[in-house]
Design a protein around this motif. Structure first.
Motif, PDB file in Angstrom:
ATOM      1  N   ASP A 111      -0.765   1.107   4.112  1.00  0.00           N
ATOM      2  CA  ASP A 111      -1.792   0.157   3.676  1.00  0.00           C
ATOM      3  C   ASP A 111      -2.238  -0.746   4.834  1.00  0.00           C
ATOM      4  O   ASP A 111      -3.429  -1.095   4.945  1.00  0.00           O
ATOM      5  CB  ASP A 111      -1.270  -0.690   2.516  1.00  0.00           C
ATOM      6  CG  ASP A 111      -1.040   0.129   1.252  1.00  0.00           C
ATOM      7  OD1 ASP A 111      -1.655   1.204   1.155  1.00  0.00           O
ATOM      8  OD2 ASP A 111      -0.237  -0.301   0.407  1.00  0.00           O
ATOM      9  N   GLN A 112      -1.299  -1.115   5.697  1.00  0.00           N
ATOM     10  CA  GLN A 112      -1.648  -1.963   6.843  1.00  0.00           C
ATOM     11  C   GLN A 112      -2.529  -1.200   7.832  1.00  0.00           C
ATOM     12  O   GLN A 112      -3.475  -1.758   8.386  1.00  0.00           O
ATOM     13  CB  GLN A 112      -0.376  -2.444   7.538  1.00  0.00           C
ATOM     14  CG  GLN A 112      -0.606  -3.484   8.613  1.00  0.00           C
ATOM     15  CD  GLN A 112      -1.203  -4.761   8.069  1.00  0.00           C
ATOM     16  OE1 GLN A 112      -0.632  -5.384   7.147  1.00  0.00           O
ATOM     17  NE2 GLN A 112      -2.350  -5.172   8.607  1.00  0.00           N
ATOM     18  N   LEU A 137       3.829   0.226   2.803  1.00  0.00           N
ATOM     19  CA  LEU A 137       3.265  -0.958   3.461  1.00  0.00           C
ATOM     20  C   LEU A 137       2.618  -0.587   4.798  1.00  0.00           C
ATOM     21  O   LEU A 137       1.540  -1.086   5.137  1.00  0.00           O
ATOM     22  CB  LEU A 137       4.358  -2.012   3.676  1.00  0.00           C
ATOM     23  CG  LEU A 137       3.925  -3.318   4.355  1.00  0.00           C
ATOM     24  CD1 LEU A 137       2.895  -4.042   3.484  1.00  0.00           C
ATOM     25  CD2 LEU A 137       5.128  -4.218   4.643  1.00  0.00           C
ATOM     26  N   LYS A 142     -11.196  -5.684   1.493  1.00  0.00           N
ATOM     27  CA  LYS A 142     -10.708  -6.473   0.356  1.00  0.00           C
ATOM     28  C   LYS A 142      -9.711  -5.666  -0.463  1.00  0.00           C
ATOM     29  O   LYS A 142      -8.664  -6.186  -0.896  1.00  0.00           O
ATOM     30  CB  LYS A 142     -11.875  -6.908  -0.503  1.00  0.00           C
ATOM     31  CG  LYS A 142     -11.484  -7.886  -1.605  1.00  0.00           C
ATOM     32  CD  LYS A 142     -12.713  -8.393  -2.337  1.00  0.00           C
ATOM     33  CE  LYS A 142     -12.300  -9.420  -3.399  1.00  0.00           C
ATOM     34  NZ  LYS A 142     -13.471  -9.961  -4.136  1.00  0.00           N
ATOM     35  N   ASN A 167       3.696  -6.499  -1.838  1.00  0.00           N
ATOM     36  CA  ASN A 167       4.641  -7.519  -1.383  1.00  0.00           C
ATOM     37  C   ASN A 167       5.311  -8.260  -2.534  1.00  0.00           C
ATOM     38  O   ASN A 167       6.277  -9.012  -2.323  1.00  0.00           O
ATOM     39  CB  ASN A 167       3.926  -8.522  -0.462  1.00  0.00           C
ATOM     40  CG  ASN A 167       3.699  -7.950   0.926  1.00  0.00           C
ATOM     41  OD1 ASN A 167       4.453  -7.088   1.378  1.00  0.00           O
ATOM     42  ND2 ASN A 167       2.651  -8.412   1.601  1.00  0.00           N
ATOM     43  N   LYS A 168       4.818  -8.054  -3.749  1.00  0.00           N
ATOM     44  CA  LYS A 168       5.444  -8.717  -4.907  1.00  0.00           C
ATOM     45  C   LYS A 168       6.747  -8.033  -5.337  1.00  0.00           C
ATOM     46  O   LYS A 168       7.547  -8.616  -6.062  1.00  0.00           O
ATOM     47  CB  LYS A 168       4.473  -8.722  -6.089  1.00  0.00           C
ATOM     48  CG  LYS A 168       3.284  -9.652  -5.899  1.00  0.00           C
ATOM     49  CD  LYS A 168       2.353  -9.580  -7.101  1.00  0.00           C
ATOM     50  CE  LYS A 168       1.145 -10.503  -6.903  1.00  0.00           C
ATOM     51  NZ  LYS A 168       0.211 -10.448  -8.065  1.00  0.00           N
ATOM     52  N   GLN A 172      -6.376  -5.400   1.357  1.00  0.00           N
ATOM     53  CA  GLN A 172      -5.659  -6.671   1.296  1.00  0.00           C
ATOM     54  C   GLN A 172      -4.994  -6.874  -0.072  1.00  0.00           C
ATOM     55  O   GLN A 172      -3.851  -7.332  -0.159  1.00  0.00           O
ATOM     56  CB  GLN A 172      -6.616  -7.826   1.604  1.00  0.00           C
ATOM     57  CG  GLN A 172      -7.071  -7.872   3.053  1.00  0.00           C
ATOM     58  CD  GLN A 172      -8.169  -8.887   3.302  1.00  0.00           C
ATOM     59  OE1 GLN A 172      -8.916  -9.230   2.372  1.00  0.00           O
ATOM     60  NE2 GLN A 172      -8.290  -9.339   4.556  1.00  0.00           N
ATOM     61  N   LEU A 173      -5.716  -6.524  -1.150  1.00  0.00           N
ATOM     62  CA  LEU A 173      -5.157  -6.660  -2.494  1.00  0.00           C
ATOM     63  C   LEU A 173      -3.967  -5.726  -2.692  1.00  0.00           C
ATOM     64  O   LEU A 173      -2.950  -6.108  -3.302  1.00  0.00           O
ATOM     65  CB  LEU A 173      -6.239  -6.353  -3.544  1.00  0.00           C
ATOM     66  CG  LEU A 173      -7.339  -7.404  -3.698  1.00  0.00           C
ATOM     67  CD1 LEU A 173      -8.437  -6.906  -4.626  1.00  0.00           C
ATOM     68  CD2 LEU A 173      -6.765  -8.735  -4.208  1.00  0.00           C
ATOM     69  N   THR A 174      -4.101  -4.512  -2.176  1.00  0.00           N
ATOM     70  CA  THR A 174      -3.000  -3.554  -2.295  1.00  0.00           C
ATOM     71  C   THR A 174      -1.754  -4.072  -1.607  1.00  0.00           C
ATOM     72  O   THR A 174      -0.629  -3.962  -2.134  1.00  0.00           O
ATOM     73  CB  THR A 174      -3.413  -2.199  -1.690  1.00  0.00           C
ATOM     74  OG1 THR A 174      -4.565  -1.711  -2.372  1.00  0.00           O
ATOM     75  CG2 THR A 174      -2.288  -1.176  -1.808  1.00  0.00           C
ATOM     76  N   ILE A 175      -1.906  -4.640  -0.409  1.00  0.00           N
ATOM     77  CA  ILE A 175      -0.766  -5.185   0.335  1.00  0.00           C
ATOM     78  C   ILE A 175      -0.149  -6.363  -0.414  1.00  0.00           C
ATOM     79  O   ILE A 175       1.079  -6.511  -0.487  1.00  0.00           O
ATOM     80  CB  ILE A 175      -1.206  -5.589   1.754  1.00  0.00           C
ATOM     81  CG1 ILE A 175      -1.562  -4.330   2.572  1.00  0.00           C
ATOM     82  CG2 ILE A 175      -0.118  -6.381   2.462  1.00  0.00           C
ATOM     83  CD1 ILE A 175      -2.192  -4.619   3.903  1.00  0.00           C
ATOM     84  N   GLN A 176      -1.006  -7.213  -1.009  1.00  0.00           N
ATOM     85  CA  GLN A 176      -0.496  -8.363  -1.772  1.00  0.00           C
ATOM     86  C   GLN A 176       0.360  -7.898  -2.954  1.00  0.00           C
ATOM     87  O   GLN A 176       1.431  -8.443  -3.212  1.00  0.00           O
ATOM     88  CB  GLN A 176      -1.665  -9.223  -2.259  1.00  0.00           C
ATOM     89  CG  GLN A 176      -2.367 -10.002  -1.163  1.00  0.00           C
ATOM     90  CD  GLN A 176      -3.582 -10.759  -1.683  1.00  0.00           C
ATOM     91  OE1 GLN A 176      -3.825 -10.808  -2.904  1.00  0.00           O
ATOM     92  NE2 GLN A 176      -4.335 -11.346  -0.762  1.00  0.00           N
ATOM     93  N   GLU A 177      -0.135  -6.896  -3.681  1.00  0.00           N
ATOM     94  CA  GLU A 177       0.617  -6.388  -4.832  1.00  0.00           C
ATOM     95  C   GLU A 177       1.923  -5.747  -4.384  1.00  0.00           C
ATOM     96  O   GLU A 177       2.969  -5.909  -5.024  1.00  0.00           O
ATOM     97  CB  GLU A 177      -0.217  -5.369  -5.598  1.00  0.00           C
ATOM     98  CG  GLU A 177      -1.385  -5.953  -6.375  1.00  0.00           C
ATOM     99  CD  GLU A 177      -0.917  -6.929  -7.444  1.00  0.00           C
ATOM    100  OE1 GLU A 177       0.101  -6.638  -8.130  1.00  0.00           O
ATOM    101  OE2 GLU A 177      -1.561  -7.990  -7.596  1.00  0.00           O
TER     102      GLU A 177
END
Length: 301
Positions: free
Chosen positions: A133-134, A130, A107, A117-118, A110-115
């Motif tokens: 984190d992936q 990226l 989780k 990507n902003k 996933q949150l780190t990748i979402q942030e």
């Protein structure tokens, strides 16, 4: 004078008898002509011994791997047939705490990748971050898969075969085959693909064929020995001892005893008798499986 005549007549009778004996003897000898013959020998059949064994054998275990693991179910009994990949045993080990911890890692990644990507600036630093984190997300997901398998472990059949338990151990036995051995002087008689007769321990005959032969001896002491295998359409029980009989070509007949490709002449009581046979030729000899027998005398031309 009378006595002399009697003696003369006696001598004449003896001479006549001798003459008749010689003449009749010659006539009888012409009635029984002499032939050059060949005596049919017994079929040259090879027998080998064999025992039914598995073509492969794999160990399986229903033992737990740790004190925290328990056997949930066993799906097979000794003697059951199984197929490769079939579940044999299932186990459970409570890994809830470890699984929850890894789920949090997933989780967070996933949150780190979402942030990440902003951001609007997709520069080199972004690409490097990226990728890191992936990779962390992929590692956490792999860890979760392993924990789930460890929590609900199963043992599957590694091969097709039959499951057996013996002396506290469990095995999957592959297909039953006949295994034999032969010495270096007879190994050339084992020809792959050649049809053989298999004589079971009850005397019944079935058909089989040679499917495998060692190219390197397993024992090369004073005499070398080789393993070979025979397969049959009929499935035989493990441990059965059998005899393996090479199919014979039949009774061997030299070319000089055959006329017109299928005719021989048997000599009986001094006379020859025509016999038409179903012959097959190999090299300089013919072979017959019936119509003649060992001990028959054939005329040579």
């Amino acid at each position: 004078m009378k006595r002399i005549k009697v003696i003369i007549w006696g001598i004449a009778v003896i001479m006549l008898g001798i003459t008749l004996f010689v003449v009749l003897g010659k006539e009888n000898s012409t009635d029984k002509p002499k032939y050059t013959t060949y005596t049919v020998k017994t079929e040259n059949t090879r027998y080998f011994n064999g025992v039914v064994q598995e073509d492969q054998k794999q160990a399986v275990s229903q033992d737990v791997k740790s004190a925290d693991e328990t056997l949930v179910a066993s799906y097979v009994n000794s003697g059951d047939p199984v197929t490769k990949g079939e579940t044999l045993f299932s186990f459970y080990n409570d890994m809830t705490s470890e699984i929850n911890g890894v789920n949090l890692e997933i989780k967070q990644a996933q949150l780190t990748i979402q942030e990440l990507n902003k951001t609007t600036d997709k520069n080199t630093d972004y690409q490097i971050e990226l990728a890191k984190d992936q990779e962390a997300l992929n590692d956490a997901q792999d860890k979760l898969n392993k924990l789930n398998k460890e929590q609900n472990r199963v043992v599957t059949a590694p091969i097709n075969g039959t499951y057996y338990e013996s002396a506290g151990h469990s095995y999957i036995y592959g297909s039953p085959i006949i295994v034999g051995n032969v010495n270096e002087f007879s190994v050339d008689k084992i020809k792959l693909g050649k049809e053989v007769s298999v004589i079971k321990n009850n005397g019944k005959k079935i058909t089989g064929s040679y499917t495998k032969k060692d190219s390197i001896p397993y024992n090369n002491g004073a005499v070398s020995y080789y393993h070979f295998q025979v397969s049959t359409d009929e499935e035989l029980p493990y441990g059965m001892h059998v005899q393996i009989k090479n199919q014979s070509k039949g009774y061997k007949i030299p070319e000089a005893a055959v006329k017109s490709g299928d005719t021989v002449y048997l000599v009986r009581n001094g006379k020859k008798h025509e016999r038409i046979l179903n012959l097959t030729k190999s090299g300089h000899y013919y072979y017959a499986k019936e119509g003649i027998k060992a001990g028959d005398k054939l005329v040579l031309f």
